[in-house]
Design a protein around this motif. Structure first.
Motif, PDB file in Angstrom:
ATOM      1  N   GLU A  42      11.777 -24.991 -13.106  1.00 44.35           N
ATOM      2  CA  GLU A  42      11.014 -24.742 -11.878  1.00 44.35           C
ATOM      3  C   GLU A  42      11.231 -25.859 -10.848  1.00 44.35           C
ATOM      4  O   GLU A  42      11.317 -25.600  -9.645  1.00 44.35           O
ATOM      5  CB  GLU A  42       9.531 -24.577 -12.198  1.00 44.35           C
ATOM      6  CG  GLU A  42       9.243 -23.298 -12.984  1.00 44.35           C
ATOM      7  CD  GLU A  42       7.763 -23.052 -13.198  1.00 44.35           C
ATOM      8  OE1 GLU A  42       7.015 -23.084 -12.197  1.00 44.35           O
ATOM      9  OE2 GLU A  42       7.353 -22.842 -14.359  1.00 44.35           O
ATOM     10  N   THR A  50      11.161 -16.877  -8.729  1.00 39.98           N
ATOM     11  CA  THR A  50      11.491 -15.828  -7.750  1.00 39.98           C
ATOM     12  C   THR A  50      10.322 -15.571  -6.804  1.00 39.98           C
ATOM     13  O   THR A  50      10.529 -15.243  -5.631  1.00 39.98           O
ATOM     14  CB  THR A  50      11.930 -14.528  -8.441  1.00 39.98           C
ATOM     15  OG1 THR A  50      10.928 -14.134  -9.388  1.00 39.98           O
ATOM     16  CG2 THR A  50      13.248 -14.718  -9.193  1.00 39.98           C
ATOM     17  N   GLY A  54      13.023 -18.315  -4.934  1.00 40.16           N
ATOM     18  CA  GLY A  54      14.217 -18.854  -5.590  1.00 40.16           C
ATOM     19  C   GLY A  54      15.008 -17.793  -6.326  1.00 40.16           C
ATOM     20  O   GLY A  54      14.592 -16.638  -6.428  1.00 40.16           O
ATOM     21  N   ARG A  55      16.157 -18.204  -6.846  1.00 43.45           N
ATOM     22  CA  ARG A  55      16.999 -17.304  -7.635  1.00 43.45           C
ATOM     23  C   ARG A  55      17.056 -17.808  -9.064  1.00 43.45           C
ATOM     24  O   ARG A  55      17.338 -18.984  -9.308  1.00 43.45           O
ATOM     25  CB  ARG A  55      18.416 -17.248  -7.055  1.00 43.45           C
ATOM     26  CG  ARG A  55      18.480 -16.622  -5.666  1.00 43.45           C
ATOM     27  CD  ARG A  55      19.926 -16.439  -5.236  1.00 43.45           C
ATOM     28  NE  ARG A  55      20.626 -17.710  -5.157  1.00 43.45           N
ATOM     29  CZ  ARG A  55      21.959 -17.834  -5.263  1.00 43.45           C
ATOM     30  NH1 ARG A  55      22.712 -16.784  -5.460  1.00 43.45           N
ATOM     31  NH2 ARG A  55      22.514 -19.024  -5.168  1.00 43.45           N
ATOM     32  N   ALA A  56      16.781 -16.923 -10.004  1.00 42.47           N
ATOM     33  CA  ALA A  56      16.768 -17.332 -11.410  1.00 42.47           C
ATOM     34  C   ALA A  56      17.050 -16.146 -12.311  1.00 42.47           C
ATOM     35  O   ALA A  56      16.830 -14.987 -11.939  1.00 42.47           O
ATOM     36  CB  ALA A  56      15.422 -17.955 -11.774  1.00 42.47           C
ATOM     37  N   VAL A 111      11.049 -17.517 -14.778  1.00 44.59           N
ATOM     38  CA  VAL A 111      11.878 -16.847 -13.767  1.00 44.59           C
ATOM     39  C   VAL A 111      11.006 -16.166 -12.717  1.00 44.59           C
ATOM     40  O   VAL A 111      11.280 -16.249 -11.508  1.00 44.59           O
ATOM     41  CB  VAL A 111      12.830 -15.828 -14.442  1.00 44.59           C
ATOM     42  CG1 VAL A 111      13.449 -14.880 -13.410  1.00 44.59           C
ATOM     43  CG2 VAL A 111      13.922 -16.565 -15.212  1.00 44.59           C
ATOM     44  N   ASP A 112       9.932 -15.519 -13.172  1.00 46.50           N
ATOM     45  CA  ASP A 112       9.027 -14.846 -12.231  1.00 46.50           C
ATOM     46  C   ASP A 112       8.398 -15.829 -11.258  1.00 46.50           C
ATOM     47  O   ASP A 112       8.263 -15.542 -10.060  1.00 46.50           O
ATOM     48  CB  ASP A 112       7.924 -14.085 -12.994  1.00 46.50           C
ATOM     49  CG  ASP A 112       8.453 -12.844 -13.699  1.00 46.50           C
ATOM     50  OD1 ASP A 112       9.583 -12.421 -13.385  1.00 46.50           O
ATOM     51  OD2 ASP A 112       7.727 -12.309 -14.560  1.00 46.50           O
ATOM     52  N   ALA A 144      14.645 -25.424  -9.248  1.00 43.27           N
ATOM     53  CA  ALA A 144      14.582 -24.282  -8.328  1.00 43.27           C
ATOM     54  C   ALA A 144      13.912 -24.702  -7.020  1.00 43.27           C
ATOM     55  O   ALA A 144      14.329 -24.300  -5.932  1.00 43.27           O
ATOM     56  CB  ALA A 144      13.840 -23.125  -8.961  1.00 43.27           C
ATOM     57  N   ALA A 170      19.924 -22.421  -7.816  1.00 42.39           N
ATOM     58  CA  ALA A 170      19.813 -21.193  -8.598  1.00 42.39           C
ATOM     59  C   ALA A 170      19.746 -21.621 -10.065  1.00 42.39           C
ATOM     60  O   ALA A 170      20.434 -22.559 -10.471  1.00 42.39           O
ATOM     61  CB  ALA A 170      21.023 -20.304  -8.361  1.00 42.39           C
ATOM     62  N   MET A 229      17.490 -14.353   0.896  1.00 46.74           N
ATOM     63  CA  MET A 229      18.507 -15.368   0.592  1.00 46.74           C
ATOM     64  C   MET A 229      19.234 -15.757   1.876  1.00 46.74           C
ATOM     65  O   MET A 229      19.707 -14.910   2.603  1.00 46.74           O
ATOM     66  CB  MET A 229      19.478 -14.787  -0.434  1.00 46.74           C
ATOM     67  CG  MET A 229      20.505 -15.775  -0.954  1.00 46.74           C
ATOM     68  SD  MET A 229      21.577 -14.940  -2.157  1.00 46.74           S
ATOM     69  CE  MET A 229      23.161 -15.378  -1.516  1.00 46.74           C
TER      70      MET A 229
END
Length: 247
Positions: free
Chosen positions: A26, A54, A58-60, A50-51, A29, A34, A1
């Motif tokens: 997506e 990330t 990215g952040r999720a 989310v996977d 992101a 976030a 980050m």
């Protein structure tokens, strides 16, 4: 980050367990936001979104709840604020679409459609109006069925007509806060929800409606949502029909 002086924008996307909502999560992101990916029942789908975010750096975060339950959604917003520092973008993609002719529609099904699609949108819009930061954007999701007016879509079309009506009212109510409120109205889009209960012949007939001669892709809709959530600051109180010319 990366540690920059400008905090990342934060997006909350309802109905983000797949289909259009997942694609929007997506896409936002990818724009550096976030993302809180909300789901109703498909936790695994939201976790997959989310996977993927990330995995791209990215952040999720995936969070569940009934969009029509104001307490659950208040908690959802608070978790987003506690985790990421605030909310800048809200995308309302949660919705259900049971089909039947008006004469044969079970009124309990109608109540369910109105609860999710109208009350759920209202609850999320209300919380967005209370919590969005300056420079924020709210995007409701309707449907081009409000133009196509296809038989068997009565309950769904009625619910989404309500969503479109709410958009301009709220845009005007948020005067002075530098927050845009718009609706994206997808046409036929290749998602599991679209294909449910349709024969190959029906799908071919619907595909032929568009002069582009294909169904929409979730990514097509995500592109419009990303524009409204980001650079489209002079578009406000509008319903944008993203349907390839089908309606």
């Amino acid at each position: 980050m990366s540690h920059t002086t400008i905090p990342a924008r934060v997006a909350l996307v309802t109905g983000a367990s797949g289909g259009i909502g997942g694609a929007i999560a997506e896409r936002l992101a990818a724009d550096g936001m976030a993302v809180v990916a909300h789901y109703s029942s498909r936790a695994a789908g939201a976790e997959e979104v989310v996977d993927r975010i990330t995995a791209q750096g990215g952040r999720a975060l995936a969070l569940g709840g009934d969009v029509a339950d104001e307490d659950a959604m208040t908690s959802l917003f608070q978790t987003a604020i506690d985790t990421f520092g605030g909310v800048d973008v809200v995308i309302n993609a949660a919705g259900i679409m049971p089909l039947a002719p008006v004469a044969e529609t079970d009124l309990e099904v109608l109540d369910r459609v109105l609860r999710t699609n109208v009350r759920g949108t209202f609850v999320i819009d209300q919380l967005a109006a209370r919590h969005l930061r300056r420079g924020g954007a709210l995007v409701n999701v309707s449907t081009s069925i409000t133009r196509l007016q296809t038989p068997t879509y009565g309950a769904y079309a009625a619910s989404k007509g309500a969503v479109e009506a709410l958009t301009l009212v709220l845009a005007r109510e948020l005067r002075g806060r530098d927050i845009t409120v718009n609706t994206v109205a997808p046409g036929p889009t290749a998602t599991p929800l679209f294909f449910e209960g349709k024969t190959k012949q029906m799908v071919e007939g619907i595909t032929a409606l568009s002069p582009m001669e294909r169904l929409g892709r979730p990514e097509d809709i995500a592109e419009v949502a990303a524009f409204l959530a980001g650079p489209g600051r002079w578009v406000n109180g509008q319903t944008i029909h993203a349907n390839g010319g089908a309606a």
